[in-house]
Design a protein around this motif. Sequence first.
Motif, short mmCIF file in Angstrom:
data_model
loop_
_atom_site.label_atom_id
_atom_site.label_comp_id
_atom_site.label_asym_id
_atom_site.label_seq_id
_atom_site.Cartn_x
_atom_site.Cartn_y
_atom_site.Cartn_z
N LEU A 252 29.76 2.11 -3.03
CA LEU A 252 30.42 3.30 -3.57
C LEU A 252 31.83 2.96 -4.03
O LEU A 252 32.24 3.29 -5.15
CB LEU A 252 30.48 4.39 -2.49
N PHE A 253 32.56 2.27 -3.16
CA PHE A 253 33.94 1.90 -3.51
C PHE A 253 33.97 1.05 -4.79
O PHE A 253 34.73 1.32 -5.72
CB PHE A 253 34.57 1.14 -2.33
N LEU A 254 33.09 0.03 -4.82
CA LEU A 254 33.08 -0.87 -5.98
C LEU A 254 32.63 -0.14 -7.25
O LEU A 254 33.15 -0.40 -8.34
CB LEU A 254 32.17 -2.06 -5.71
N SER A 255 31.67 0.76 -7.09
CA SER A 255 31.17 1.49 -8.27
C SER A 255 32.27 2.37 -8.85
O SER A 255 32.51 2.38 -10.06
CB SER A 255 29.98 2.37 -7.91
N VAL A 256 32.94 3.12 -7.97
CA VAL A 256 33.95 4.06 -8.45
C VAL A 256 35.12 3.31 -9.08
O VAL A 256 35.51 3.58 -10.23
CB VAL A 256 34.43 4.98 -7.30
N THR A 257 35.66 2.34 -8.35
CA THR A 257 36.81 1.62 -8.89
C THR A 257 36.41 0.80 -10.13
O THR A 257 37.15 0.72 -11.10
CB THR A 257 37.44 0.69 -7.84
#
Lengths: 338, 445
Positions: A252-257
């Motif tokens: 999630l973190f990698l996708s959003v950023t």
Amino acid sequence: MTGPGAEGSERGLRPLGRLPPPEACPRREAWQMARSLSRRARQTVAGYLFLSPAILFYLVFLLFPVGLSVYISFTNWNMLAPLERARWVGFSNYTYLLTRDDMFIASLKNTLVYALGTVFIGMAIALGVALLINNVRGSALWRFLIFAPVVTPAIAVGRIWGGIYHPSQGYLNQLLRAVGLPPQQWLSSAELALPSIMATAIWAGVGATVIVFIAGLRNIPAQYYEAARIDGARPWHEFWHITLPMLRPTVLFLSVTGLISAWQVFDLVYSMALGGTEAGTTPARAVMVVALYLYTTAFRNLRAGRATAGAMILFFIIFGLTLILLRVLRRGGLEAYE
Amino acid sequence: MGRNQQRRGWTLVCTAAALAAVMAVALAGPGTALAARTKIVWQVHWTDFQIDGIYQGDRLVARGLRQWVEEYERTHPDIDIELQSIPMEEYLNRLIVAQAAGTGPDIISVLNTWGPQLVYDGVLDPVPADLVADVRSQYIPVAVEGATVDGQIWGIPFEVGNYALVYNKKHLQEAGFSGPPRTWDELVQMGAKLTRRAADGTVERYGFAFLAGWESAVVHPYLGLLWSLGGDFLAPDFSRATFNGPEGLAALEAELQLFRSGATDVSASVWEFPQGRVSMMIMASWYESSLKQAFGSEYEATVGVAPIPAINGKSVNAAYSWWLGVNAQSRVKKEAWDFIRWFTAQTLPDGTTRMGTYQAENIGSIPPRKGDLAGHPEQLDDLYTRVFVQELANARHEPNVLQGAEIKTILWHEIVEAWHGRKTPQQALDDAASKIDDILREFYG
């Protein structure tokens, strides 16, 4: 002394919620006014006073520019004339971009392809690499080698890969020729230019993603794997049923950023395809991305109003995509097992 | 009052005075009279040796802009000229940002494409009458046209650029050609014969390469063909685009012949001419120093320059220009114009100007003042520049139209679509014309 202020008083601080006697107050009226406020109101005022520098900072450097940008997006301002001379044009900047400007539409499509491609293909590659080097000997060296492109400036990366992709002298075509395959026009072909730039972006960014995945992998408690092995799980089952679910917060973190960053891509496209005197003949529609379109519109075509409207559209796209991702991926990790 | 209080009082007074002084200097910004010296800020698109001069060892062989400015400062001790060097690709951005912040330079170097917008938005100060008269009488017509917006001269031309055919003499000799092509048909045939392919079909050497990568690079050579064929780019009153007629189509078809014949393709790049991977190209006048540097002692034996091959019996080539203007917001307009007058209009004993000397000897570009064109034979009558200077007689300046950069960018993108075969020539030109008509309606309708 008892009550909430007692402890503070013993340390030499003024008790909270108490006012000094009237004779100690420099101005009697002020004291009376302050006294008339309830303790809660006084605390609230004090709180806001403490917050006021931060609030002022956000007003001046965030809310005001955002508000001004929204206003500019409804004008025909070109930045050369004073803003007060700009004409209010209503929604015409927005309607032109979305209905009449095929370059903007192309830039949206290209950026979407670029963002999805670089983020998700990049993450898949990074996860594979992270799994490979996580627990091997010399893991630190591998991490260093894989991370090195991340700290290379994008313009330099663009130049290096521009050379690798060179139609007659580039290593890639030499490799193709060596194995008997026809050489390609990597950056000047309308079909290959964007995928070639995406491949470069993945190469340049995969190192950072690997590091984050390794951190995520090391946070997964070992007992889950031990329990699974006792139950006879194979490596694939471990990956599918433990590793991947436990990495959902990381994903999630990698996708959003990653998506936010990918939607703002500029430098690689500029240096490899559409930038300046050494650029080739890549069709602009095949590689134009939103950030580059906005830059060109504002600073080359002198249409700050239209560019700002494009930036607003870009904002809502990123905002919408982030919301979708949060909705889809927000559960996961350890809390999913609770 | 105690001694400590007195000291504190003085400290406060001194601090306040220092702050006031700092604020005054900061608020004053560029272009103000500081004490006895008047500061003039000039934003230039020249960098490096163009500013600092060309040296051989310790010997200065060509003055940079700084040395000229220092000469002016010596003879005008009340003037302080600050040069702000901005790379060409960032020049307009920086000017826009500075202008919006109210800190624009006093002297602006204006590319003619930006000129109409700068005039329309009141950025430029009207040129003094004596300088207008000087421009009208002393400059070549194409440069006068370039500095004219709506019939009025808005700056002092200092550089004019045009195009010619640059070819590799050795390649042509090897292929059995005695000279460069004189007609477009010859260019197509020779280009195809000069192209060399490896066994796997890879092009090792292109017979011809188009300049590409920014709007003027693609549009100017196209305009040359269009004008040679009797067509026009825009209607004289800027009410509509006119390049999508039969002449415009023929001009684009002429370019496509080079692709169809195999003389070039979309991977060909003029920047590979110095490596011997391109035999012919249509190139601008500013490329001379790069070629000299690339070929070294082989330069004269390798590089040839000829007029752009004629089409329909004519060879019109497109020209662009740069001129000096003064910021209408400047507080030192008179001083700025005085400096410009000294630099561009005051003639030296040999009939040249300081600006002309600077352009010819340092920048390597073509100064548009008649006295300068005649006064620098060593630089302007050499192997490379001679043809460009001669071809100024056949040059036509691109129109100074509002949103010129945007209009050319649209045409550039559509021409490239046709080069790639993604659109038919007519479709590409019609699409460009339709969008350009929208812009013209917005600004001239």
